[in-house]
Design a protein around this motif. Structure first.
Motif, PDB file in Angstrom:
ATOM      1  N   UNK A 149     -48.831  17.159  10.450  1.00 44.04           N
ATOM      2  CA  UNK A 149     -49.305  16.754  10.564  1.00 44.04           C
ATOM      3  C   UNK A 149     -50.843  16.530   9.831  1.00 44.04           C
ATOM      4  N   UNK A 150     -50.893  16.873   9.682  1.00 41.11           N
ATOM      5  CA  UNK A 150     -51.834  17.289   8.789  1.00 41.11           C
ATOM      6  C   UNK A 150     -52.141  16.831   7.356  1.00 41.11           C
ATOM      7  N   UNK A 151     -50.635  16.946   6.575  1.00 42.47           N
ATOM      8  CA  UNK A 151     -50.369  16.595   6.227  1.00 42.47           C
ATOM      9  C   UNK A 151     -50.057  14.654   5.855  1.00 42.47           C
ATOM     10  N   UNK A 152     -49.715  14.060   7.369  1.00 37.67           N
ATOM     11  CA  UNK A 152     -49.287  12.475   7.206  1.00 37.67           C
ATOM     12  C   UNK A 152     -50.946  12.095   8.143  1.00 37.67           C
ATOM     13  N   UNK A 153     -51.183  12.994   8.740  1.00 42.15           N
ATOM     14  CA  UNK A 153     -52.712  12.409   9.009  1.00 42.15           C
ATOM     15  C   UNK A 153     -54.137  12.682   8.529  1.00 42.15           C
ATOM     16  N   UNK A 154     -54.147  13.028   7.071  1.00 44.01           N
ATOM     17  CA  UNK A 154     -55.619  13.970   6.960  1.00 44.01           C
ATOM     18  C   UNK A 154     -56.654  12.931   7.162  1.00 44.01           C
ATOM     19  N   UNK A 155     -56.431  11.224   6.492  1.00 46.98           N
ATOM     20  CA  UNK A 155     -57.457  10.471   6.628  1.00 46.98           C
ATOM     21  C   UNK A 155     -58.457  10.638   8.069  1.00 46.98           C
ATOM     22  N   UNK A 156     -56.842   9.936   8.859  1.00 47.10           N
ATOM     23  CA  UNK A 156     -57.725  10.334   9.957  1.00 47.10           C
ATOM     24  C   UNK A 156     -58.229  11.591  10.434  1.00 47.10           C
ATOM     25  N   UNK A 157     -57.826  13.189  10.550  1.00 45.64           N
ATOM     26  CA  UNK A 157     -58.279  13.886  10.853  1.00 45.64           C
ATOM     27  C   UNK A 157     -59.767  14.197  10.303  1.00 45.64           C
ATOM     28  N   UNK A 158     -59.359  14.145   8.453  1.00 42.54           N
ATOM     29  CA  UNK A 158     -61.236  14.019   7.939  1.00 42.54           C
ATOM     30  C   UNK A 158     -62.399  13.588   9.362  1.00 42.54           C
ATOM     31  N   UNK A 159     -61.911  12.034   8.985  1.00 43.74           N
ATOM     32  CA  UNK A 159     -62.626  11.117   9.481  1.00 43.74           C
ATOM     33  C   UNK A 159     -62.990  11.748  11.412  1.00 43.74           C
ATOM     34  N   UNK A 160     -62.321  12.036  11.594  1.00 43.33           N
ATOM     35  CA  UNK A 160     -62.774  11.889  13.239  1.00 43.33           C
ATOM     36  C   UNK A 160     -63.763  14.587  12.578  1.00 43.33           C
ATOM     37  N   UNK A 161     -62.669  14.718  12.515  1.00 44.79           N
ATOM     38  CA  UNK A 161     -64.055  15.770  12.133  1.00 44.79           C
ATOM     39  C   UNK A 161     -65.916  15.702  11.633  1.00 44.79           C
ATOM     40  N   UNK A 162     -65.429  14.702  10.593  1.00 42.85           N
ATOM     41  CA  UNK A 162     -66.904  14.199  10.572  1.00 42.85           C
ATOM     42  C   UNK A 162     -68.165  13.025  11.649  1.00 42.85           C
ATOM     43  N   UNK A 163     -66.671  12.534  12.238  1.00 49.84           N
ATOM     44  CA  UNK A 163     -67.606  11.885  13.612  1.00 49.84           C
ATOM     45  C   UNK A 163     -67.810  12.520  14.453  1.00 49.84           C
ATOM     46  N   UNK A 164     -66.855  13.433  14.320  1.00 50.84           N
ATOM     47  CA  UNK A 164     -67.645  13.988  16.345  1.00 50.84           C
ATOM     48  C   UNK A 164     -69.202  15.495  15.593  1.00 50.84           C
ATOM     49  N   UNK A 165     -68.363  15.456  14.097  1.00 53.03           N
ATOM     50  CA  UNK A 165     -69.400  16.941  14.017  1.00 53.03           C
ATOM     51  C   UNK A 165     -70.978  16.478  13.715  1.00 53.03           C
TER      52      UNK A 165
END
Length: 200
Positions: free
Chosen positions: A97-113
């Motif tokens: 899931x991290x490999x397939x959704x790396x862009x979404x996860x990076x966005x999510x961490x940046x946005x929440x932080x």
């Protein structure tokens, strides 16, 4: 409730889906609410009925990701298998899931932080915590992991360790296949040891 055949839930989902697409494409800083509403095909005023700002969409994006994680775990982890097999399947699923959704996860961490919505993370992750807690409870009842573990707290630690290991290779390091496999094996050994599972 619906108006013109489009329900409130549909409109909110369209906003969230459009936000994921636009934010991943343009980045957090360059994205405007007008970009999101254009992608969702709604009026700008409609956006503000659901979210006061673009950062306010982040918890809903997090919910989408948690649902995606749980759906994948339900499909890939056989809860009737041994805890060793379950743990390996769990790790493999999170890494995929991290490999397939790396862009979404990076966005999510940046946005929440960068917003006040980080405090909502625990509530959003609650179903994920419960799923892992139940897996550990079953293994503990069968005597396959240490009986001294507090499974609720341990579930959070297990998720944190596995997700952190996946983030290192997919979000930060751009590792090759050999390094990815080594990282997955290392986190398995680490978690198995912590749980009191014999590493095969």
């Amino acid at each position: 409730m619906s108006k013109g055949g489009i329900t409130i839930e549909d409109k909110k989902e369209r906003i969230v889906r459009a936000a994921i697409d636009v934010l991943c494409s343009k980045g957090l800083e360059k994205t405007k609410v007008s970009d999101i509403v254009k992608g969702a095909g709604i009026a700008q005023g409609t956006f503000y009925l659901y979210f006061p700002s673009k950062l306010a969409v982040m918890p809903s994006i997090a919910e989408v990701m948690v649902h995606k994680i749980l759906d994948a775990l339900h499909q890939s982890v056989n809860l009737n298998a041994s805890i060793e097999v379950q743990l390996r399947s769990f790790i493999g699923t999170v890494f995929t899931l991290h490999q397939e959704n790396r862009e979404q996860l990076a966005l999510l961490y940046a946005g929440l932080a960068s917003s006040e919505y980080l405090k909502e993370w625990e509530a959003i992750y609650a179903p994920y915590y419960r799923w892992v807690t139940e897996m550990l409870n079953t293994a503990q009842s069968a005597g396959h992991i240490r009986d001294s573990l507090n499974t609720g707290r341990t579930a959070r630690l297990v998720i944190g360790a596995i997700e952190s290991a996946a983030e290192q290779v997919f979000l930060f390091d751009q590792a090759d296949e050999g390094e990815i496999e080594a990282q997955a094996e290392e986190v398995y050994a680490f978690v198995a040891h912590a749980l009191g599972i014999k590493v095969l």
